[in-house]
Motif scaffolding. Structure first.
Motif, PDB file in Angstrom:
ATOM      1  N   ALA A 163       0.844  -1.189   0.000  1.00  0.00           N
ATOM      2  CA  ALA A 163       0.000   0.000   0.000  1.00  0.00           C
ATOM      3  C   ALA A 163       0.882   1.243   0.000  1.00  0.00           C
ATOM      4  O   ALA A 163       2.049   1.188   0.376  1.00  0.00           O
ATOM      5  CB  ALA A 163      -0.917   0.020   1.212  1.00  0.00           C
ATOM      6  N   ALA A 164       0.299   2.362  -0.420  1.00  0.00           N
ATOM      7  CA  ALA A 164       1.012   3.637  -0.376  1.00  0.00           C
ATOM      8  C   ALA A 164       0.014   4.777  -0.296  1.00  0.00           C
ATOM      9  O   ALA A 164      -1.160   4.623  -0.674  1.00  0.00           O
ATOM     10  CB  ALA A 164       1.917   3.804  -1.597  1.00  0.00           C
ATOM     11  N   ILE A 165       0.510   5.908   0.178  1.00  0.00           N
ATOM     12  CA  ILE A 165      -0.342   7.087   0.359  1.00  0.00           C
ATOM     13  C   ILE A 165       0.444   8.324  -0.035  1.00  0.00           C
ATOM     14  O   ILE A 165       1.641   8.454   0.264  1.00  0.00           O
ATOM     15  CB  ILE A 165      -0.834   7.168   1.822  1.00  0.00           C
ATOM     16  N   THR A 166      -0.207   9.251  -0.731  1.00  0.00           N
ATOM     17  CA  THR A 166       0.459  10.471  -1.152  1.00  0.00           C
ATOM     18  C   THR A 166       0.702  11.395   0.033  1.00  0.00           C
ATOM     19  O   THR A 166       0.179  11.198   1.124  1.00  0.00           O
ATOM     20  CB  THR A 166      -0.359  11.198  -2.222  1.00  0.00           C
ATOM     21  N   TRP A 167       1.465  12.465  -0.229  1.00  0.00           N
ATOM     22  CA  TRP A 167       1.927  13.316   0.858  1.00  0.00           C
ATOM     23  C   TRP A 167       0.782  13.941   1.655  1.00  0.00           C
ATOM     24  O   TRP A 167       0.889  14.127   2.867  1.00  0.00           O
ATOM     25  CB  TRP A 167       2.839  14.417   0.313  1.00  0.00           C
ATOM     26  N   ASN A 168      -0.320  14.229   0.996  1.00  0.00           N
ATOM     27  CA  ASN A 168      -1.434  14.869   1.703  1.00  0.00           C
ATOM     28  C   ASN A 168      -2.561  13.893   2.027  1.00  0.00           C
ATOM     29  O   ASN A 168      -3.627  14.309   2.485  1.00  0.00           O
ATOM     30  CB  ASN A 168      -1.978  16.022   0.878  1.00  0.00           C
ATOM     31  N   GLY A 169      -2.309  12.608   1.762  1.00  0.00           N
ATOM     32  CA  GLY A 169      -3.338  11.616   2.035  1.00  0.00           C
ATOM     33  C   GLY A 169      -4.465  11.598   1.033  1.00  0.00           C
ATOM     34  O   GLY A 169      -5.452  10.885   1.204  1.00  0.00           O
ATOM     35  N   GLY A 170      -4.319  12.356  -0.032  1.00  0.00           N
ATOM     36  CA  GLY A 170      -5.395  12.472  -0.994  1.00  0.00           C
ATOM     37  C   GLY A 170      -5.568  11.277  -1.900  1.00  0.00           C
ATOM     38  O   GLY A 170      -6.618  11.094  -2.513  1.00  0.00           O
ATOM     39  N   SER A 171      -4.537  10.456  -1.988  1.00  0.00           N
ATOM     40  CA  SER A 171      -4.602   9.291  -2.867  1.00  0.00           C
ATOM     41  C   SER A 171      -3.917   8.109  -2.202  1.00  0.00           C
ATOM     42  O   SER A 171      -2.864   8.276  -1.576  1.00  0.00           O
ATOM     43  CB  SER A 171      -3.937   9.587  -4.207  1.00  0.00           C
ATOM     44  N   THR A 172      -4.531   6.955  -2.345  1.00  0.00           N
ATOM     45  CA  THR A 172      -3.942   5.728  -1.812  1.00  0.00           C
ATOM     46  C   THR A 172      -4.017   4.629  -2.866  1.00  0.00           C
ATOM     47  O   THR A 172      -4.870   4.682  -3.755  1.00  0.00           O
ATOM     48  CB  THR A 172      -4.670   5.240  -0.545  1.00  0.00           C
ATOM     49  N   GLU A 173      -3.119   3.675  -2.763  1.00  0.00           N
ATOM     50  CA  GLU A 173      -3.146   2.506  -3.634  1.00  0.00           C
ATOM     51  C   GLU A 173      -2.878   1.265  -2.802  1.00  0.00           C
ATOM     52  O   GLU A 173      -2.126   1.320  -1.821  1.00  0.00           O
ATOM     53  CB  GLU A 173      -2.111   2.627  -4.750  1.00  0.00           C
ATOM     54  N   PHE A 174      -3.477   0.164  -3.238  1.00  0.00           N
ATOM     55  CA  PHE A 174      -3.333  -1.089  -2.518  1.00  0.00           C
ATOM     56  C   PHE A 174      -3.097  -2.237  -3.487  1.00  0.00           C
ATOM     57  O   PHE A 174      -3.615  -2.235  -4.601  1.00  0.00           O
ATOM     58  CB  PHE A 174      -4.596  -1.389  -1.701  1.00  0.00           C
ATOM     59  N   ALA A 175      -2.355  -3.209  -3.026  1.00  0.00           N
ATOM     60  CA  ALA A 175      -2.240  -4.451  -3.781  1.00  0.00           C
ATOM     61  C   ALA A 175      -3.600  -5.131  -3.785  1.00  0.00           C
ATOM     62  O   ALA A 175      -4.375  -5.017  -2.823  1.00  0.00           O
ATOM     63  CB  ALA A 175      -1.204  -5.360  -3.139  1.00  0.00           C
TER      64      ALA A 175
END
Length: 123
Positions: free
Chosen positions: A49-61
């Motif tokens: 998983a990952a999250i952008t600097w402002n939390g506006g976007s996330t991605e998951f396996a």
């Protein structure tokens, strides 16, 4: 330099939950994408998983989508991985990662890595 220290790993039964934390120090944490990779015994390291600097976007396996969430608190320089409905196949060492820029799902794009924390899910 960015230093990352994970915590929160442990042993849990299948169906249980754990929350991993990653405390960052060094350069301005809020400018960095933060994420998690994991490596199970005998397997290659994989994106979780990952999250952008402002939390506006996330991605998951795909394997964790709907069960894991990622969040961050820039005031505390901390990123979290909430893991629910854990399965034995989630057993792995979980690594916190950081990079300046956008989200990538490949490990070579991440410049900073924590030492890892073990998560073991028993059946």
């Amino acid at each position: 330099q960015v230093q990352l220290v994970e915590s929160g790993g442990g042993l849990v039964q299948a169906g249980g939950s754990l929350r991993l934390s990653c405390a960052a120090s060094g350069r301005t944490f809020s400018n960095y994408v933060m994420g998690w990779f994991r490596q199970a015994p005998g397997k290659e390291r994989e994106f979780v998983a990952a999250i952008t600097w402002n939390g506006g976007s996330t991605e998951f396996a795909d394997s964790v989508k709907g069960r894991f969430t990622v969040s961050r608190d820039n005031a505390k320089d901390t990123v979290y991985l909430q893991m629910n409905s854990l399965k034995p196949e989630d057993t792995a060492v979980y690594y916190c990662v950081a990079r300046y820029g956008g989200i990538w799902r490949v490990q070579y794009k991440y410049d900073y890595w924590g030492q890892g924390t073990q998560v073991t899910v028993s059946s």
